[in-house]
Design a protein around this motif. Sequence first.
Motif, PDB file in Angstrom:
ATOM      1  N   SER A 428       0.810  -1.210   0.000  1.00  0.00           N
ATOM      2  CA  SER A 428       0.000   0.000   0.000  1.00  0.00           C
ATOM      3  C   SER A 428       0.851   1.270   0.000  1.00  0.00           C
ATOM      4  CB  SER A 428      -0.980  -0.013   1.181  1.00  0.00           C
ATOM      5  OG  SER A 428      -0.307  -0.329   2.371  1.00  0.00           O
ATOM      6  N   ILE A 455      -6.134   3.828   1.988  1.00  0.00           N
ATOM      7  CA  ILE A 455      -5.597   2.627   1.326  1.00  0.00           C
ATOM      8  C   ILE A 455      -5.374   1.493   2.320  1.00  0.00           C
ATOM      9  CG2 ILE A 455      -3.744   1.722  -0.145  1.00  0.00           C
ATOM     10  CD1 ILE A 455      -3.047   4.603  -0.909  1.00  0.00           C
ATOM     11  N   HIS A 465     -10.315   1.754   4.210  1.00  0.00           N
ATOM     12  CA  HIS A 465     -10.661   2.111   2.821  1.00  0.00           C
ATOM     13  C   HIS A 465     -12.161   2.272   2.604  1.00  0.00           C
ATOM     14  CE1 HIS A 465     -10.835  -2.310   2.897  1.00  0.00           C
ATOM     15  NE2 HIS A 465     -11.732  -2.193   1.951  1.00  0.00           N
TER      16      HIS A 465
END
Lengths: 552, 166
Positions: A428, A455, A465
């Motif tokens: 990520s 994320i 998210h």
Amino acid sequence: MYRYDGYDHQMLRDRVAQFRDQTDRFLAGELSDAEFLPLRLQNGLYIQRLAPMIRIAIPYGMLSSRQLRKLAFIARHFDKGYAHLTTRQNIQYNWPHLEDVPELLAQLAEVEMHAIQTSGNCIRNTTTDQFAGVAVDELEDSRAYCEIIRQWSTFHPEFAHLPRKFKIAVCGTAIDQAATQVHDIGIYIVRGPAGETGFRILAGGGLGRTPVIGQEIFDFVEKPHLLSALEAILRVYNREGRRDNKYKARIKILVRETGVELFREKVHEEWRRIKDSAMTLTDAEIARCKAFFEDPDYAELTDKPEALTKQLAKDALFSSWHQQNVRAHKRAGYAIVTVCMKETGVAPGDVTDQQLEHIADLAERYSFGEVRISHQQNIILADVRQEQLAALYRELQSQALASANLGLLTDIICCPGGDFCALANAKSIPIAEAIQRHFHDHDELTDIGEANINISGCMNACGHHHVGNIGILGVDKKGEEFYQISLGGSSKNVASLGKIMGPAFAQEEIPAVIGKIIKVYKSNREPNEKFIDTYRRIGMAPFKETVYAKAD
Amino acid sequence: MPKLIKDRAIAIDRWTLLKVATGPEVLIAIPGKNLIVPLRFWQDYAIELEGYTGDIGIWLDSDETVSEIGDALGEFPLIALNFPVFADGRSYSNARELRERFAYAGEVRAIGDVLRDQLYYMSRCGFDAFSLRHDQDPDSCIAALDDFTTGYQATVAEPIPLFRRR
């Protein structure tokens, strides 16, 4: 902030000794992996991809400069010179050695810190609004109640082996900064029928695989009954939560499968039995805890001092940082400063030992020696004199701490992802960096305005998210890393969960896809309309059309 | 032979634990013992149990609740609560409920996957006897009952929460 007395210190010393013994027994082969697992997890210790990771609690985000210096010391001596701010007001170290952890905990205990219940199937660190006590829109400071909950939940003997982890958030402000509705228990401080403040309590919210907004279990609980109300919810959950499938073990699944009406009934039945017991909070205890969070010694000042107005007029960089990272304070002449830890090229939330020490110095000189950590992975100096903002800004610049992107597209919430975490399906941090590089123009960012990207590297959703205006989830497709994008999430008062836009993308496609999403927003927005509001008005279709349009 | 800790000391176990699948013929096969019978056994063979000469206790599995015993609770000198695996925390709630809601004064015994590092929490929830898993060292288990000097909460062992004692 809260200060330990002899009892609190004793408990911490007992804990360090206990964990030292447990680690020794594990290293001597007397404890199996399976048996050591919950013990180390309840001390925040994971075995990760490269090394153990330890997660340290920052109760409701409050830190003193003395504690910051200790965290810097630990980064230097037990880690590779940095630490990572998490999405739940904790701090993590990625490189300690298992055999050093008891000593690390002993060091922390010296400054009233610990790693208790920062992981495992127990009640985790209680979180709150990072502006508690200084916000202009606050009904009541939440921190005293957070401390009361911290003590109640610490080493609670009945709830150390819950079906799954359990997270509590408290919110005392009109604008919810604490993502309260996506917690296992979310508590709002509200006014009751007679005008007195008390608690509205939700349960069953959460992210992870099955994101859910919490539902109301108590419309109003009087202050003395806070702990019995929580205990009633926990007891029903401990007893009835599913233990056959770890993916269905959170309280949100229990509430859904039981039905909220029946669940509420069961909780209230339990509550009636235990409500008027010794755990009823006394006025003295509430007053004792509130006393730790009284206002510091503020000076009599006025808003918008001349010194500030002049600096804003002549320094454009300072002015844009001020516009973005400085918020109104409840006291005239003071301001709340957020140090945005989202410098491009640095993993969101990462902070070096030097930066920690620098911030400790700045806290002492500009903000009564205290800071707060936000769930957006930033650091807050909550009590800065407006006349000193320019000087503070220059000092932040000297340590690369002056990013002016708070609340903008590049203020990305991001989990450690596949670079560090053993659970992750995908990386990520590189995604966050690619997006930050793509949107490098500050004027463009301020033109886009408030829009947040969250994320997560896997379904466990540590990067929240689901509640990002734009959410990015790493998924594994036959051994390759792909990214699924959702739109429309928000953790604010009108909380909502993002909807998946369509098929996932390869890593290198992401910046361009975000670019297209922003283009659709810009061409559809009405004057002063935020990204989330445009999305709510026009829906998914225009975004989807543009993003997935076939090239001619 | 499983090791027993009772009232903070190693004790001789004068009870025999019956497994779930046991039928009523056991009552004839081993007369005059003190038996800890599964909840279902007690529910299904109440008549057979009436003539039994030894003492009777009941054990509850973690998915059973104290209220299933009902008004008869006070007749039993011992209630055992099972931990099928140590990470199953339901029996902690059952122990507190026995002591606090039903004011049960007899022996509350932990059975099953009972390990050293749980004993402090168990004792705070009202257990006063621990049938240790075979590999546990009883002396270190007794020491573990004092892992912490005190706690914050109102519990069976310390009914007054710390905030009322500070």
